[in-house]
Design an enzyme around this catalytic site. Structure first.
Site, mmCIF file in Angstrom:
data_model
loop_
_atom_site.group_PDB
_atom_site.id
_atom_site.type_symbol
_atom_site.label_atom_id
_atom_site.label_comp_id
_atom_site.label_asym_id
_atom_site.label_seq_id
_atom_site.Cartn_x
_atom_site.Cartn_y
_atom_site.Cartn_z
ATOM 1 N N LYS A 1 22.381 10.829 54.636
ATOM 2 C CA LYS A 1 22.934 11.530 53.209
ATOM 3 C C LYS A 1 22.308 13.064 53.263
ATOM 4 O O LYS A 1 21.641 13.427 54.020
ATOM 5 C CB LYS A 1 22.129 10.970 52.108
ATOM 6 C CG LYS A 1 22.699 10.918 50.635
ATOM 7 C CD LYS A 1 23.683 9.991 50.478
ATOM 8 C CE LYS A 1 24.301 9.954 49.172
ATOM 9 N NZ LYS A 1 25.441 8.929 48.878
HETATM 10 P P1 NAD Z 1 31.111 11.715 40.096
HETATM 11 O O1 NAD Z 1 30.227 13.153 40.306
HETATM 12 O O2 NAD Z 1 32.648 11.674 40.538
HETATM 13 O O3 NAD Z 1 30.879 11.260 38.490
HETATM 14 C C1 NAD Z 1 29.553 11.181 37.855
HETATM 15 C C2 NAD Z 1 29.707 10.640 36.725
HETATM 16 O O4 NAD Z 1 28.428 10.496 35.779
HETATM 17 C C3 NAD Z 1 30.456 11.781 35.771
HETATM 18 O O5 NAD Z 1 31.374 11.215 34.653
HETATM 19 C C4 NAD Z 1 29.331 12.391 34.819
HETATM 20 O O6 NAD Z 1 29.623 13.287 33.773
HETATM 21 C C5 NAD Z 1 28.548 11.343 34.764
HETATM 22 N N1 NAD Z 1 27.179 11.435 34.545
HETATM 23 C C6 NAD Z 1 26.246 12.301 35.373
HETATM 24 N N2 NAD Z 1 24.956 12.260 34.784
HETATM 25 C C7 NAD Z 1 25.000 11.428 33.591
HETATM 26 C C8 NAD Z 1 23.993 10.969 32.681
HETATM 27 N N3 NAD Z 1 22.876 11.308 32.757
HETATM 28 N N4 NAD Z 1 24.522 10.271 31.887
HETATM 29 C C9 NAD Z 1 25.729 9.703 31.841
HETATM 30 N N5 NAD Z 1 26.645 10.149 32.706
HETATM 31 C C10 NAD Z 1 26.315 10.970 33.538
HETATM 32 O O7 NAD Z 1 30.155 10.711 40.968
HETATM 33 P P2 NAD Z 1 30.368 9.535 41.656
HETATM 34 O O8 NAD Z 1 31.133 9.859 42.840
HETATM 35 O O9 NAD Z 1 31.348 8.637 40.595
HETATM 36 O O10 NAD Z 1 29.045 8.676 41.680
HETATM 37 C C11 NAD Z 1 28.612 7.897 40.657
HETATM 38 C C12 NAD Z 1 27.455 7.337 41.311
HETATM 39 O O11 NAD Z 1 27.827 6.361 42.252
HETATM 40 C C13 NAD Z 1 26.193 8.003 41.990
HETATM 41 O O12 NAD Z 1 25.212 7.484 42.143
HETATM 42 C C14 NAD Z 1 26.835 7.903 43.617
HETATM 43 O O13 NAD Z 1 25.667 7.969 44.377
HETATM 44 C C15 NAD Z 1 27.261 6.628 43.674
HETATM 45 N N6 NAD Z 1 28.381 6.278 44.348
HETATM 46 C C16 NAD Z 1 29.461 6.680 44.791
HETATM 47 C C17 NAD Z 1 30.347 6.356 45.563
HETATM 48 C C18 NAD Z 1 31.978 7.102 45.749
HETATM 49 O O14 NAD Z 1 32.336 6.476 46.438
HETATM 50 N N7 NAD Z 1 31.895 8.011 45.276
HETATM 51 C C19 NAD Z 1 30.035 5.434 46.388
HETATM 52 C C20 NAD Z 1 28.838 4.752 46.303
HETATM 53 C C21 NAD Z 1 27.914 5.155 45.237
#
Ligand code: NAD
Length: 444
Positions: free
Chosen positions: A133
């Site tokens: 990561k």
């Molecule tokens: P992103 O940046 O596209 O979206 C994050 C979302 O969460 C946004 O809508 C933001 O406004 C919201 N957010 C942030 N802090 C917040 C809070 N305190 N309360 C409520 N909403 C909040 O990120 P993503 O890619 O969707 O990732 C989200 C989670 O999923 C992370 O934990 C990431 O590690 C995990 N993840 C992502 C992927 C991927 O393919 N993108 C894969 C596995 C895991």
């Protein structure tokens, strides 16, 4: 790679015949330290599995941690120096794999935890990657596009000796996207003097990206929910869902689940949430946020709530898909759902696990629930290396197969070991990594 029978009758890994089993686990001291949370679950699973101390020690530490300081010329001519990290947790089962997070809050401990989770996640879905990561302490919302490009390129240049299709393959995470992955690919390619699409996944389709990657994590979340409701004999039609986070994972899960007949009662982003017990029109909300670029909470379709409060409204399925440490020992008693499917990494603290279990909530842990993203990243890497690209239906079918099989394995292990699904997922993963490690032997 390993058979279902493996963890039901776990092998006692004797390392030279002198090793002792792992001692009783130590609970995380600081509840909100994600690295301690990750360690606490690892220790419980290692003990249940009868893992020996030598292998436990080997797996407990990352292989490499790099900190880079990235000088970047800002648009106003001033120089800023950003701190970046890349942690390679394990290459036992294959090259390191894991996203890059751009966030003002990212820390080395957070990156460490996320890297270890990538190792376990790749092993749960049985894809031939280890875990890694990365992160850069910066606020992408405050940087111009050209500043963001310079941060990305300098970070990639600093790590280009360590990245590589056979070494360590980044991907998007919070605060990074397809465009940033395209800059990573270009910078790395310039350094090695050949176009190398397979060095990074989550790229745009025109640059060796995979069909279905953008929706993959959300689709994986939905596939797990489909399996869980089937197991709990619940009906999909009208099944009430709340999703915290409306980024890549949350918005795609919302769109797909709405289309499949689930009723999405609540959605939230970092600035607040919306709740409507009659259901939210998700395609319209998506257009509102992503086409019209309006704040989620100003959408006329429900009661306004804080991002945190949305987690405590009654529903059948709760999907935290935003960030870590949302469900803690302070608030877990307020969670009111039948299924908790973790789209985010680490949304539930280790201290909250027991409360959730006591409430009889069926948990789909992060290392299974959000593994759809890395699974299609693996498909992207395979397609890039083959130079042959698959139809979207082919990607989705293969993803469904992987997710359903992994879900079944976790549930099987949970029953066999009499543990919750989270610990079962760790047991599946640790057992697979331990087997690979044992076969490779110890190079000294
Ligand atoms: P992103 O940046 O596209 O979206 C994050 C979302 O969460 C946004 O809508 C933001 O406004 C919201 N957010 C942030 N802090 C917040 C809070 N305190 N309360 C409520 N909403 C909040 O990120 P993503 O890619 O969707 O990732 C989200 C989670 O999923 C992370 O934990 C990431 O590690 C995990 N993840 C992502 C992927 C991927 O393919 N993108 C894969 C596995 C895991």
């Amino acid at each position: 790679m390993s058979s279902p029978g493996a963890a039901r009758h776990p092998v006692k890994w004797a390392w030279g015949g002198i090793d002792m089993p792992v001692e009783a686990p130590i609970a995380a001291q600081d509840e909100l330290n994600v690295y301690e949370s990750a360690e606490a679950r690892f220790e419980i699973a290692a003990q249940k599995l009868g893992l020996e101390q030598g292998i436990y020690r080997y797996m407990r530490y990352p292989e490499r941690e790099i900190t880079v300081y990235i000088p970047v010329a800002l648009d106003n001519g001033l120089i800023e120096v950003y701190t970046g990290y890349r942690v390679l947790h394990s290459t036992v089962r294959g090259p390191g794999k894991g996203g890059i997070r751009f966030s003002p809050e990212v820390s080395l401990d957070e990156v460490r935890a996320l890297a270890a989770w990538m190792t376990w996640k790749c092993a749960v879905v049985d894809i031939p990657f280890g875990g890694a990561k990365g992160g850069v302490i910066c606020d992408p919302a405050k940087l111009s596009k050209s500043e963001l490009e310079r941060v990305t390129r300098r970070y990639t240049a600093a790590l280009s000796d360590w990245f590589g299709p056979e070494r360590d393959i980044p991907a998007p995470d919070i605060g990074t996207n397809e465009q940033i992955m395209a800059w990573v690919m270009d910078t790395y390619s310039m350094h090695v003097r050949q176009a190398t699409t397979a060095v990074v996944t989550g790229k745009p389709l025109d640059l060796g990206g995979s069909r279905g990657r953008r929706e993959a994590t959300g689709r994986g979340v939905m596939i797990c929910c489909n399996k869980a409701i089937e197991q709990l004999r619940m009906k999909r039609e009208g099944c009430r869902v709340i999703i915290q986070g409306f980024g890549n994972v949350g918005s795609q899960a919302a769109l797909l689940m709405h289309e499949a007949g689930y009723k999405i009662l609540g959605a939230a982003d970092v600035n607040g949430g919306l709740y409507n017990e009659k259901g939210i029109d998700i395609p319209k909300l998506y257009d509102w946020v992503y086409t019209l670029r309006k704040p989620l909470q100003e959408f006329d379709g429900g009661e306004k709530l804080t991002s945190r409060e949305i987690l405590f409204r009654p529903c059948d399925i709760l999907i935290p898909a935003a960030t870590e440490n949302q469900i803690t020992s302070e608030n877990a008693h307020r969670v009111d759902c039948r299924i908790l499917c973790e789209g985010a990494n680490g949304p539930t603290t280790a201290h909250a696990d027991a409360i959730i279990e006591k409430k009889g909530i069926f948990i789909i842990p992060d290392i299974l629930g959000n593994a759809g993203g890395v699974t299609v990243s693996y498909f992207e890497w395979v397609q890039d290396r083959q130079g042959f690209f698959w139809r979207e239906s082919e990607v989705n079918e293969r993803l469904q197969d992987v997710m359903e099989h992994s879900f079944d394995q976790v549930v099987l292990y949970a029953r066999a070991h009499n543990v919750n699904n989270r610990i079962a997922a760790y047991i599946v993963a640790i057992d697979r990594v331990a087997r690979a490690l044992k076969l490779r032997g110890f190079y000294a």
